[in-house]
Write an enzyme that holds these catalytic residues in place. Sequence first.
Site, short mmCIF file in Angstrom:
data_model
loop_
_atom_site.label_atom_id
_atom_site.label_comp_id
_atom_site.label_asym_id
_atom_site.label_seq_id
_atom_site.Cartn_x
_atom_site.Cartn_y
_atom_site.Cartn_z
N SER A 66 -1.76 -6.37 -3.07
CA SER A 66 -2.59 -5.22 -2.68
C SER A 66 -4.06 -5.33 -3.07
O SER A 66 -4.84 -4.43 -2.73
CB SER A 66 -2.00 -3.93 -3.27
OG SER A 66 -0.90 -3.50 -2.50
N LYS A 69 -6.60 -4.77 -0.38
CA LYS A 69 -7.16 -3.47 0.02
C LYS A 69 -8.63 -3.33 -0.34
O LYS A 69 -9.32 -2.44 0.19
CB LYS A 69 -6.33 -2.35 -0.57
CG LYS A 69 -4.90 -2.30 -0.02
CD LYS A 69 -4.11 -1.13 -0.58
CE LYS A 69 -2.76 -0.98 0.11
NZ LYS A 69 -1.70 -1.83 -0.45
N SER A 121 -2.96 2.88 -3.74
CA SER A 121 -2.56 1.67 -3.05
C SER A 121 -1.63 1.97 -1.87
O SER A 121 -0.65 1.27 -1.62
CB SER A 121 -1.86 0.69 -4.00
OG SER A 121 -1.91 -0.62 -3.50
N LYS A 228 -8.76 -3.25 -8.65
CA LYS A 228 -7.59 -3.00 -7.81
C LYS A 228 -6.39 -3.76 -8.35
O LYS A 228 -6.51 -4.92 -8.78
CB LYS A 228 -7.86 -3.46 -6.37
CG LYS A 228 -6.74 -3.11 -5.39
CD LYS A 228 -6.66 -1.63 -5.14
CE LYS A 228 -5.41 -1.24 -4.35
NZ LYS A 228 -4.17 -1.33 -5.18
#
Length: 343
Positions: A66, A69, A121, A228
Amino acid sequence: MKKLILLILFILTCLTSCSKENTVEVGLINNEYNFNVSAKSYIVMDKITGRVLYGNNINKRILPASTTKILTCLTVINNFNIEEYIKITFDMINVEGSKIYLEEDDVISVRDLLYGLMLNSGNDASMALAIGLSGSIDNFVYLMNEECKRIGMYNSSFENPSGLDETTMNYVTAYDMALLMKDALRNEIFRKITSTKEYVAKLPTGRKLYFSNKHKLVKINDYVTGGKTGYTKKAGRTLITSYKKDAFEIIVCTFNCPNDWEIHDSLFNKTIKNYNQIKLVNPYDLYKKTNKVIFTNELLFPLGIYEKSENIISKLMSDNYYFIINYYKDNQLIGTTKILKDD
């Protein structure tokens, strides 16, 4: 004969690719300060110059999960109006993994979706942004890969906006992801989103969605400015964190690292201990050459405590948009600062 020619071309391509990767890794990493980290690959990069302060396997292609992202968020900010609204369809919410729990026929702003994307997320948020803004996943992925080219992420490729890796796959390197975060931190909208701890999205119907940043260091470490998280079974734990102490801002990326929270804080502390920021370029000399007043912070360079400043050479260049300061050590490029010609 045709097969032989194709084989030779393939081998030459591989050799060229390997040569490029080795040049980057050897030229950038300051091996005097490296140490073992329990990660498949990792990197610590200076945000101002892009100098690699620590790292291992920085050009090894891996799965980002993720952390993808970050690119999704930046692609939206750079290509679309974040004040628009999107109506949620079944295709947008028919996705596995983490969600912000959108419902069919919900209407929600792009801005709110970006917070759900980065904080919680949400894979449904990534689908809603991709399909709602560009019409299809393929169209949006094309824009993502165009952003990669602009940033210089030459060893990365993306097939989806979420980071899921069961049917389609994204491949990145630690070096490329540090470049991505470095570029994203230049954007004030991104900086605000990634540094947010809690957020409430208010839909026109009155329904509220509550987002809490999964990156726990954003919540508990005052030096952390954003980042992140990511995880899939194939990728393992992935984590990107930006830290800032005074004018010194660094980016830490780890991939397939079981104890990533502790490793990131440790790398930040070691960086602050082992590096000082100095000015290798005189602002007045630059003013005479560029006729532009340049802030001192833009001229800071991370110098290791055992390095000598006279061994670092700086050269001024320019293109249509930037004044460019390149830093060299032992005739190898180790860092670059780009300064906009017009604010």
